[in-house]
Design a protein around this motif. Structure first.
Motif, PDB file in Angstrom:
ATOM      1  N   GLU A  49       0.838  -1.194   0.000  1.00 33.21           N
ATOM      2  CA  GLU A  49       0.000   0.000   0.000  1.00 33.21           C
ATOM      3  C   GLU A  49       0.871   1.242   0.000  1.00 33.21           C
ATOM      4  OE1 GLU A  49      -2.689  -0.571   3.271  1.00 33.21           O
ATOM      5  OE2 GLU A  49      -3.616  -2.299   2.310  1.00 33.21           O
ATOM      6  N   PRO A  50       0.582   2.188  -0.916  1.00 34.08           N
ATOM      7  CA  PRO A  50       1.394   3.409  -1.025  1.00 34.08           C
ATOM      8  C   PRO A  50       1.477   4.148   0.316  1.00 34.08           C
ATOM      9  CG  PRO A  50      -0.184   3.274  -2.823  1.00 34.08           C
ATOM     10  CD  PRO A  50      -0.523   2.179  -1.857  1.00 34.08           C
ATOM     11  N   GLY A  51       2.681   4.576   0.657  1.00 37.73           N
ATOM     12  CA  GLY A  51       2.881   5.345   1.875  1.00 37.73           C
ATOM     13  C   GLY A  51       2.920   4.521   3.144  1.00 37.73           C
ATOM     14  N   SER A  52       2.812   3.203   3.021  1.00 41.08           N
ATOM     15  CA  SER A  52       2.840   2.367   4.222  1.00 41.08           C
ATOM     16  C   SER A  52       4.228   1.770   4.415  1.00 41.08           C
ATOM     17  CB  SER A  52       1.809   1.249   4.129  1.00 41.08           C
ATOM     18  OG  SER A  52       2.251   0.263   3.219  1.00 41.08           O
ATOM     19  N   ASN A  53       4.448   1.265   5.588  1.00 40.67           N
ATOM     20  CA  ASN A  53       5.701   0.576   5.878  1.00 40.67           C
ATOM     21  C   ASN A  53       5.486  -0.930   5.873  1.00 40.67           C
ATOM     22  OD1 ASN A  53       7.179   2.939   6.183  1.00 40.67           O
ATOM     23  ND2 ASN A  53       6.621   3.145   8.336  1.00 40.67           N
ATOM     24  N   SER A  54       4.627  -1.411   4.994  1.00 42.72           N
ATOM     25  CA  SER A  54       4.309  -2.840   4.935  1.00 42.72           C
ATOM     26  C   SER A  54       5.557  -3.647   4.630  1.00 42.72           C
ATOM     27  CB  SER A  54       3.273  -3.115   3.847  1.00 42.72           C
ATOM     28  OG  SER A  54       2.074  -2.448   4.123  1.00 42.72           O
ATOM     29  N   THR A  55       5.720  -4.737   5.378  1.00 40.95           N
ATOM     30  CA  THR A  55       6.827  -5.657   5.118  1.00 40.95           C
ATOM     31  C   THR A  55       6.276  -6.881   4.407  1.00 40.95           C
ATOM     32  OG1 THR A  55       6.508  -6.718   7.263  1.00 40.95           O
ATOM     33  CG2 THR A  55       8.091  -4.894   7.162  1.00 40.95           C
ATOM     34  N   GLY A  56       7.158  -7.632   3.795  1.00 41.05           N
ATOM     35  CA  GLY A  56       6.741  -8.850   3.125  1.00 41.05           C
ATOM     36  C   GLY A  56       6.269  -9.895   4.122  1.00 41.05           C
ATOM     37  N   ALA A  57       5.262 -10.656   3.733  1.00 37.74           N
ATOM     38  CA  ALA A  57       4.762 -11.748   4.568  1.00 37.74           C
ATOM     39  C   ALA A  57       5.681 -12.949   4.355  1.00 37.74           C
ATOM     40  CB  ALA A  57       3.325 -12.074   4.193  1.00 37.74           C
ATOM     41  N   VAL A  58       6.385 -13.356   5.396  1.00 34.26           N
ATOM     42  CA  VAL A  58       7.421 -14.381   5.303  1.00 34.26           C
ATOM     43  C   VAL A  58       6.856 -15.766   5.621  1.00 34.26           C
ATOM     44  CG1 VAL A  58       9.655 -15.128   6.236  1.00 34.26           C
ATOM     45  CG2 VAL A  58       9.152 -12.684   5.993  1.00 34.26           C
ATOM     46  N   GLY A  59       7.244 -16.759   4.818  1.00 37.61           N
ATOM     47  CA  GLY A  59       6.903 -18.146   5.106  1.00 37.61           C
ATOM     48  C   GLY A  59       5.449 -18.510   4.917  1.00 37.61           C
TER      49      GLY A  59
END
Length: 152
Positions: A49-59
């Motif tokens: 999402e633009p402007g978010s600090n979303s990290t990748g979902a791991v595993g």
């Protein structure tokens, strides 16, 4: 007895020349392998999402579902950045009626993410990027995923 090996060889030759009746064909090219690339993020939608600090979902297990989302035909696990690549080869492709009717699915909840919904399934369409015809494997169709949407 000499006729038996000749009949066997002839039978095998005939079987080898019969085309697969359910092979995946795109733009007139018979496909030997499909590669589907994408990423899943720890966000309210599973998307970056633009402007978010979303990290990748791991595993996280990500599956390829076709013809009504009833059966997972192939799957992959997201890496340390949330990226994945699902690879589907010829034997599995033979049971798919139309690869463009397939989606990528993720069952919720995600253990390592707190921002995604807790129930339902995230679904993303797949889009053909290109077909590589000079591959050692035969023709390879490369797809990317679209935007995830929530099915409850």
């Amino acid at each position: 007895m000499a006729a038996f090996p000749s009949i066997l060889v002839l039978s095998l030759l005939l079987i080898a020349t019969v085309p697969l009746s359910h092979a995946v064909v795109l733009d007139g090219i018979q496909i030997a392998e499909v590669q589907i690339a994408g990423s899943l993020f720890c966000s309210a939608s599973g998307n970056l999402e633009p402007g978010s600090n979303s990290t990748g979902a791991v595993g996280v297990d990500v599956g390829l579902v076709c013809d009504g989302n009833q059966t997972i035909l192939a799957s992959a696990t997201t890496n340390s950045s949330g990226a994945f690549q699902i690879v589907v080869n010829a034997p599995v492709l033979a049971v798919i009626n139309n690869i463009t009717n397939c989606d990528v699915a993720v069952s919720l909840p995600l253990v390592n993410c707190t921002l995604t919904p807790t129930v339902g399934t995230l679904i993303a369409d797949i889009t053909l990027v290109d077909v590589i015809t000079n591959s050692v494997l035969g023709a390879v169709a490369r797809f990317v995923i679209g935007v995830f949407r929530l099915l409850v």
